[in-house]
Design a protein around this motif. Structure first.
Motif, short mmCIF file in Angstrom:
data_model
loop_
_atom_site.label_atom_id
_atom_site.label_comp_id
_atom_site.label_asym_id
_atom_site.label_seq_id
_atom_site.Cartn_x
_atom_site.Cartn_y
_atom_site.Cartn_z
N SER A 1 0.82 -1.21 0.00
CA SER A 1 0.00 0.00 0.00
C SER A 1 0.85 1.26 0.00
CB SER A 1 -0.95 0.00 1.21
OG SER A 1 -0.21 0.02 2.42
N LEU A 2 2.03 1.19 -0.61
CA LEU A 2 2.85 2.38 -0.78
C LEU A 2 2.14 3.32 -1.75
CD1 LEU A 2 6.32 0.62 -1.26
CD2 LEU A 2 5.45 1.71 0.82
N GLN A 3 2.27 4.62 -1.49
CA GLN A 3 1.61 5.62 -2.33
C GLN A 3 2.61 6.17 -3.34
OE1 GLN A 3 -1.83 6.84 -1.97
NE2 GLN A 3 -1.28 7.57 -4.01
N PHE A 4 2.22 6.19 -4.62
CA PHE A 4 3.08 6.69 -5.68
C PHE A 4 2.35 7.73 -6.52
CE2 PHE A 4 4.53 2.33 -4.87
CZ PHE A 4 5.89 2.52 -4.69
N PHE A 5 3.14 8.54 -7.21
CA PHE A 5 2.59 9.47 -8.20
C PHE A 5 3.44 9.36 -9.46
CE2 PHE A 5 2.39 13.78 -10.15
CZ PHE A 5 1.06 13.75 -10.52
N ALA A 6 2.76 9.19 -10.60
CA ALA A 6 3.44 9.09 -11.89
C ALA A 6 3.08 10.31 -12.72
CB ALA A 6 3.03 7.81 -12.61
N PRO A 7 3.96 11.31 -12.82
CA PRO A 7 3.68 12.44 -13.71
C PRO A 7 3.79 12.02 -15.17
CG PRO A 7 5.87 12.66 -12.72
CD PRO A 7 5.22 11.47 -12.08
#
Length: 391
Positions: A5-11
């Motif tokens: 449940s790690l939170q990521f952001f992909a621009p």
């Protein structure tokens, strides 16, 4: 925090959020949420590794480690200082801090950037007696911060160099598309490898490179390294397993129905150099040709191109003369094809004398562009002219 449940952001380039979200779902990401200029998702380190290796559209994969309200620079320092940075990477590695903001009330982003850097280095010095050095050119570790009017978000970059740097482009030409933008445009066209593809103004060959990699099932990150390989929690065994599994699905290089041409010999030289560096020269048909004199290489297919425009090459008057002639070529020689023209020139859709069935807003860096779709119906252009257009 649970490992899955790690939170990521992909621009990604603006306008490609939907196709990036679809891509991340296939990779196995969870809790997908599109935002302006990227996609939030949850997953494990395996998800992170796979996204870096397999995403054709993301610009980076950022691990979100904090999101907190702030009032001043000291709040930002405290948030950054709270983390056990030494558990993530060694102080011998170099770092760089990048900061972006929208509607941030603080006076100096440079000062905020300095406070984040100081917090990381101060925490290292307290816990290890050493501190990382700063490298603005080629850092080992990149730390990203984002500020809106009320919240501070902090990320650790798992990619390193931007993901559009596939590791195989040797020459860029006059105004190249970034690889992830080209891949996203191909997704928006609906092109599939069994369908013939033509770029009649191929320049340094970005569309051709991406299409050949897709057709041969070559993962875009297979020829480069990533920042997560320098993290203390990096799982080399898992990474080797994932990479070997993906690489085993690659097809042998063979000639595909992918065609590229350009008026200028130097452009073809650039395209040939890039394809050869990627080991894909034998997968693509290349020839020097004037777009106004070519014919469709096969009865049906997808034409996609990024024609020259005033910001990039040539003068406006010559381009205004070109566009009606280009429309005639498409109408007369490409019946049965779907044509997609990516342009930032507002004169093109007005002067090409074809009715676009769809106009998709996209951004090439800061340049607002449109991807124009033309359905070139065999036997009559009347239906094409009656297609509805979305702005």
């Amino acid at each position: 925090m649970k490992p899955d449940s790690l939170q990521f952001f992909a621009p990604c380039p603006r306008g490609l959020e939907c196709v990036l979200a679809e891509e991340l779902i296939k990779i196995g990401a969870k809790s997908i949420k599109s935002a302006n200029g990227g996609v939030h998702f949850k997953g494990s380190w395996q998800t992170c590794y796979q996204a870096n290796l397999e995403s054709r559209i993301a610009s980076r994969i950022l691990w979100q480690i904090a999101q907190k309200p702030y009032r001043d620079e000291q709040d930002i320092y405290n948030t950054a200082y709270a983390f056990a940075w030494h558990e993530w990477f060694l102080p011998e590695l170099t770092i760089r801090v990048n900061l972006a903001a929208i509607k941030c009330p603080l006076r100096s982003l440079d000062f905020v950037t300095l406070k984040i850097k100081d917090a990381v280095c101060d925490k290292f010095r307290k816990t290890t007696g050493k501190r990382p050095s700063i490298s603005t050119i080629q850092p080992d570790i990149r730390i990203h911060g984002f500020l809106d009017a009320q919240e501070f978000t902090l990320y650790l970059d798992t990619s390193g160099d931007a993901l559009f740097k596939r590791g195989n482009r040797k020459t860029a030409g006059d105004a190249p598309l970034r690889e992830n933008l080209a891949a996203g445009i191909l997704r928006l066209t609906g092109w599939q490898p069994e369908t013939p593809l033509l770029d009649p103004m191929c320049g340094s060959g970005t569309f051709l490179l991406e299409a050949a990699q897709i057709a041969l099932n070559i993962p875009p990150g297979s020829q480069r390294h990533f920042a997560f390989e320098k993290f203390k929690q990096f799982d080399q065994t898992l990474w080797n397993k994932l990479k070997n599994k993906v690489l085993s699905g690659q097809l042998s290089v063979s000639l595909q129905s992918i065609y590229g041409s350009d008026l200028y010999g130097y452009a073809l030289t650039d395209a040939r150099t890039n394809l050869e560096a990627a080991g894909l020269l034998d997968a693509v048909h290349l020839k020097q040709a004037n777009i106004l004199e070519i014919s469709a290489p096969e009865p049906q297919g997808v034409l996609v191109t990024n024609p020259p425009y005033g910001v990039r090459i040539g003068d406006t008057e010559s381009l205004i003369e070109l566009y009606p002639k280009l429309g005639d070529v498409l109408k007369n020689k490409f019946s049965g094809w779907h044509a997609y023209i990516f342009t930032t020139d507002p004169a093109l859709p007005k002067t090409i004398r074809l009715k676009a069935s769809k106009r998709t807003p996209l951004f090439n860096g800061a340049l607002e562009c449109r991807l124009l779709e033309y359905k070139l119906i065999a036997g009559s252009m009347r239906k094409t002219r009656n297609d509805t257009s979305t702005k």
